[in-house]
Design an enzyme around this catalytic site. Structure first.
Site, mmCIF file in Angstrom:
data_model
loop_
_atom_site.group_PDB
_atom_site.id
_atom_site.type_symbol
_atom_site.label_atom_id
_atom_site.label_comp_id
_atom_site.label_asym_id
_atom_site.label_seq_id
_atom_site.Cartn_x
_atom_site.Cartn_y
_atom_site.Cartn_z
ATOM 1 N N GLU A 1 0.818 -1.222 0.000
ATOM 2 C CA GLU A 1 0.000 0.000 0.000
ATOM 3 C C GLU A 1 0.846 1.264 0.000
ATOM 4 O O GLU A 1 0.425 2.302 -0.511
ATOM 5 C CB GLU A 1 -0.948 -0.001 1.202
ATOM 6 C CG GLU A 1 -2.084 -1.019 1.101
ATOM 7 C CD GLU A 1 -1.723 -2.380 1.659
ATOM 8 O OE1 GLU A 1 -0.525 -2.633 1.919
ATOM 9 O OE2 GLU A 1 -2.638 -3.214 1.831
ATOM 10 N N PHE B 1 -11.190 -7.293 13.951
ATOM 11 C CA PHE B 1 -10.153 -7.783 13.046
ATOM 12 C C PHE B 1 -9.863 -6.726 11.984
ATOM 13 O O PHE B 1 -10.766 -6.169 11.387
ATOM 14 C CB PHE B 1 -10.611 -9.091 12.381
ATOM 15 C CG PHE B 1 -9.625 -9.613 11.380
ATOM 16 C CD1 PHE B 1 -8.364 -10.041 11.787
ATOM 17 C CD2 PHE B 1 -9.932 -9.648 10.024
ATOM 18 C CE1 PHE B 1 -7.437 -10.503 10.859
ATOM 19 C CE2 PHE B 1 -9.003 -10.107 9.093
ATOM 20 C CZ PHE B 1 -7.761 -10.545 9.513
ATOM 21 N N GLN B 2 -8.601 -6.454 11.774
ATOM 22 C CA GLN B 2 -8.135 -5.442 10.818
ATOM 23 C C GLN B 2 -8.753 -4.063 11.084
ATOM 24 O O GLN B 2 -9.128 -3.354 10.163
ATOM 25 C CB GLN B 2 -8.380 -5.891 9.372
ATOM 26 C CG GLN B 2 -7.494 -7.079 8.993
ATOM 27 C CD GLN B 2 -7.393 -7.317 7.505
ATOM 28 O OE1 GLN B 2 -8.308 -7.039 6.760
ATOM 29 N NE2 GLN B 2 -6.252 -7.863 7.069
ATOM 30 N N LYS C 1 -17.527 -0.570 6.332
ATOM 31 C CA LYS C 1 -18.096 -1.526 5.388
ATOM 32 C C LYS C 1 -19.621 -1.452 5.318
ATOM 33 O O LYS C 1 -20.202 -1.543 4.236
ATOM 34 C CB LYS C 1 -17.657 -2.941 5.783
ATOM 35 C CG LYS C 1 -17.920 -3.969 4.694
ATOM 36 C CD LYS C 1 -17.297 -5.309 5.047
ATOM 37 C CE LYS C 1 -17.463 -6.286 3.880
ATOM 38 N NZ LYS C 1 -16.898 -7.609 4.212
ATOM 39 N N MET D 1 24.635 8.700 1.709
ATOM 40 C CA MET D 1 24.600 10.019 2.332
ATOM 41 C C MET D 1 24.920 9.923 3.832
ATOM 42 O O MET D 1 25.623 10.772 4.380
ATOM 43 C CB MET D 1 23.232 10.675 2.109
ATOM 44 C CG MET D 1 23.161 12.108 2.608
ATOM 45 S SD MET D 1 24.376 13.177 1.818
ATOM 46 C CE MET D 1 23.404 13.833 0.449
#
Lengths: 559, 161
Positions: free
Chosen positions: A49, A111-112, A161, A473
């Site tokens: 993502e 969940f999630q 949802k 760097m």
């Protein structure tokens, strides 16, 4: 007719003129993915993502249109955070849609589940949790409006949802009504006049322009302004491309790794005209000794940027393009003679002639040489993205950008792993352009998984890895400031990038000697596939000039 | 210097968190913060007491204005205004102390709002200094508990003839 929340989401995107989204499905956004199945929208399936947000960001920077991201709840949402923070720091219009657990479960450690609105509050311009299907259309309209107007920035919309499954009449609002959000576009006429007087009275003026010029689409106005008065222009990292890199008035980038000419000019100017730039610490060096002789004019659409780090004599809150147009109008009546600046031009030319950007060629591949050759072989016309670190600074110094939206880099947050997905996003927007990510061997491994995305969608993105098997760097800072104690900056176990590219179904090329550089670049540009170029460069090459952190700009370490 | 910043905001969930997050994220101070609905139920007023030099206060007001849910910001310190604070003070009262405590309450125009055999709960309204003063005077009797609001403030109306 009644539509579900998910169908409304798709309709809203179409109304906004969106044709591409970058996303990754999951449980909470299944209703939207179902609605997308037959929708006339292009969906790019990413591999992580974070990659999706950088792609949307690259797409937005390359086109000026908003980038759109769709991910699921919980880990899908939290994985977007670095991408969102990157877009926030650089004021990039990205709209991120996250799935959320059903409203009845919010707060239940479902969940999630993650409180993504809470998590992203400090790194979005604004964000929303939609709690009623009737609000979806209004919120999406507002989200795009806020992302694109004023000082642009990312907006996140969290969609539970059950809201996506609920139904309501769909009506897309005609306009946005936000009484508390009214950005100022027009500069105050009195201030514009004061700015003009200050500029015309100056003998050693310098324009210091930044990313705001690109965001405002004001490159033409900037050019006319600089040319009409013969004022030299320096650009920030974020501003590169907003003024032609090959223009005789161009001084190069300023700041920590800016050119000698730019830093000396800013230190000696009597009138600094800051346009869409925000006096970042990497630009100013020691703030107290920044532009010490200058009257400072600052044009910026964001009032919080003005007088934040540096005191400003003539602040102008407004859109850069609008204000520059007003200044140009005022100029037609002015009677300034062209040769008033000739002494200043001579001085600037002296700095330019005696201190060009340079490096010492030996029998190894010099990273700067690679970029010079990429510049020559692409005729300066490629879209260049960068990772962060030495690769980024060399890409800023040795490729000259003549067009706006040609150079995409994470300037504010400094996100390693940005350049490659951003290049994919730019390539999605411009399938026929050459898009090259200038990378290091460290950075490229932070989002290398997106190589599969590039292969899947036949996006011929090129990656030039300046491979020194160091985090270059950081190693350079350790060399300069920590007595060469290279503490955990050596990456000895790098993968074989050629085999890695082949494993993904892309093309891998390698150059180990200077004479192999040009053939490798030529080959990469010829192939209509994603290509990883592994340039084995001189391992301890440093970026010069360098202003050590906290020092004034004229205290540069030179080659 | 101390400033009282009065902020009208959308009366929505999450707005307090945005304002508080702005102060903590940018290292600004909050001395006190009061929030309540205004006459328009869609709008709340936040009264924030903060400290900082002019440059910091300028940044605070600019950043507050930048929040999408902020409708109006005014720095009341710069203009003529009225400020008030409310404290509830539960103080021990011994047999001999009653008269003295009641006379203090009288002087400060405070009120006793709850009485038990051993305590008074006193309601005190005033500017911060006055509230501090009564607390100092009550301390010797033994203060059991205090609840204090932050400051609330309004600009004075224009006095026209």
């Amino acid at each position: 007719m009644k539509l579900t929340g998910a169908q409304i989401f798709v309709e809203c995107l179409l109304k906004e003129g969106i044709d591409t989204i970058f996303g990754y499905p999951g449980g909470a956004v299944l209703p939207i993915y179902d609605a997308l199945y037959n929708a006339p929208l292009r969906h790019i399936l990413v591999r992580h993502e974070q990659g999706a947000v950088h792609m949307a960001d690259g797409y937005a920077r390359a086109t000026g249109r908003p980038g759109v991201v769709l991910v699921t709840s919980g880990p899908g949402a939290t994985n977007t955070v670095t991408g969102i923070a990157t877009a926030y720091m650089d004021s990039i219009p990205v709209v991120v849609f996250t799935g959320q657990v059903p409203t009845a479960l919010i707060g239940n450690d479902a969940f999630q589940e993650a409180d993504i609105v809470g998590i992203t509050r400090p790194c979005t311009k604004h964000n929303y949790l939609v709690k009623d299907v009737k609000d979806i259309a209004k919120v999406i309209k507002e989200a795009f409006h806020i992302a694109l107007t004023g000082r642009p920035g990312p907006v996140l919309v969290d969609l539970p949802k059950d809201i996506l499954n609920a139904q309501t009449e769909f009506k897309y609002p005609e306009k946005v009504d936000l009484r508390s959000y009214q950005p100022t576009y027009e500069g105050h006429p009195g201030q514009v006049k004061r700015a003009l007087d200050t500029i015309l009275a100056s003998k050693r003026p310098v324009i210091y322009a930044g990313g705001g010029v690109l965001l405002s689409g004001a490159s033409n106005e900037l050019k006319s302004f600089a040319e009409k008065l013969g004022i030299p222009v320096t650009l920030t990292l974020m501003g590169l491309g907003s003024f032609p890199g090959t223009h005789p008035l161009f001084l190069g980038m300023l700041g920590m790794h800016g050119t000698y000419t730019a830093n000396m000019s800013v230190t000696n100017t009597d009138c600094l005209i800051a346009i869409g730039s925000r006096f970042d610490d990497r630009v100013t060096g020691k703030v107290d000794e920044f532009a010490p002789y200058a009257k400072i004019i600052h044009i910026d659409i964001d009032p919080t940027s003005i007088s934040k780090n540096v005191r400003v004599d003539v602040p102008i809150v407004g859109d850069v393009k609008f204000v520059l147009k007003e200044i140009l109008k005022g100029l037609t009546e002015s009677k300034r003679k062209k040769d008033t600046l000739s002494e200043w031009h001579e001085q600037v030319k002296k700095w330019k002639d005696t201190h060009k950007l340079s490096y010492k060629q030996n029998d190894k591949i010099k990273p700067q040489y690679v970029i010079e050759k990429i510049y020559e072989l692409t005729k300066g016309d490629a879209i260049i993205t960068t990772e962060v670190g030495q690769n980024q600074m060399w890409a800023a110094q040795f490729y000259l950008y003549d067009s706006p939206r040609q150079f995409l880099t994470s300037g504010g947050l400094g996100t390693m792993g940005y350049g490659f997905p951003a290049a994919i996003g730019a390539q999605v927007a411009f399938p026929h352009k050459t898009v090259i990510d200038i990378a290091g061997d460290g950075s490229i491994q932070m989002n290398i998984q997106e190589l599969a995305t590039a292969v899947q969608y036949k996006l011929p993105v090129k990656v030039a890895i300046l491979n020194n098997r160091f985090l270059g760097m950081v190693r350079q800072w350790q060399e300069f400031f920590y007595e060469k104690r290279y503490s955990y900056t050596c990456m000895d176990a790098a993968p074989d990038f050629v085999k890695l590219a082949e494993a993904y179904g892309a093309v891998g090329l390698r150059a180990e000697k200077p004479e192999e550089v040009v053939p490798v670049i030529k080959e990469a540009l010829k192939v209509n596939k994603p290509v990883l170029m592994d340039f084995r460069v001189d391992r301890e090459e440093d970026v010069y000039p360098m202003v050590p952190a906290g020092q004034p700009l004229n205290k540069m370490l030179l080659v | 210097m101390r400033h009282i910043v009065s902020v009208l905001v959308d009366n929505e969930f999450g707005v307090l968190s945005r304002v508080a997050g702005l102060f903590s994220g940018r290292g600004f101070n909050i001395e006190s913060l009061c929030v309540a609905e205004t006459i328009d139920p869609k709008v709340s007023r936040m009264t924030i007491v903060t400290t900082g030099d002019d440059q910091i206060i300028e940044q605070i007001t600019k950043h507050l204005n930048k929040l999408i849910n902020v409708i109006k910001v005014s720095d009341l310190t710069a203009e003529d205004h009225i400020e008030r604070e409310l404290a509830m003070i539960k103080v021990n009262v011994g047999e001999k102390d009653r008269a003295e405590i009641l006379s203090i309450i009288d002087i400060f125009r405070a009120k006793v709002v709850d009485v038990s055999p051993k305590t008074y709960t006193i309601e005190m309204t005033g500017d911060g200094e006055k509230v501090n003063a009564i607390i100092e005077l009550l301390k010797p009797f033994g203060i059991k508990e205090i609840a204090r609001t932050g400051k609330i403030a309004l600009a004075r109306s224009q006095k026209t003839k």
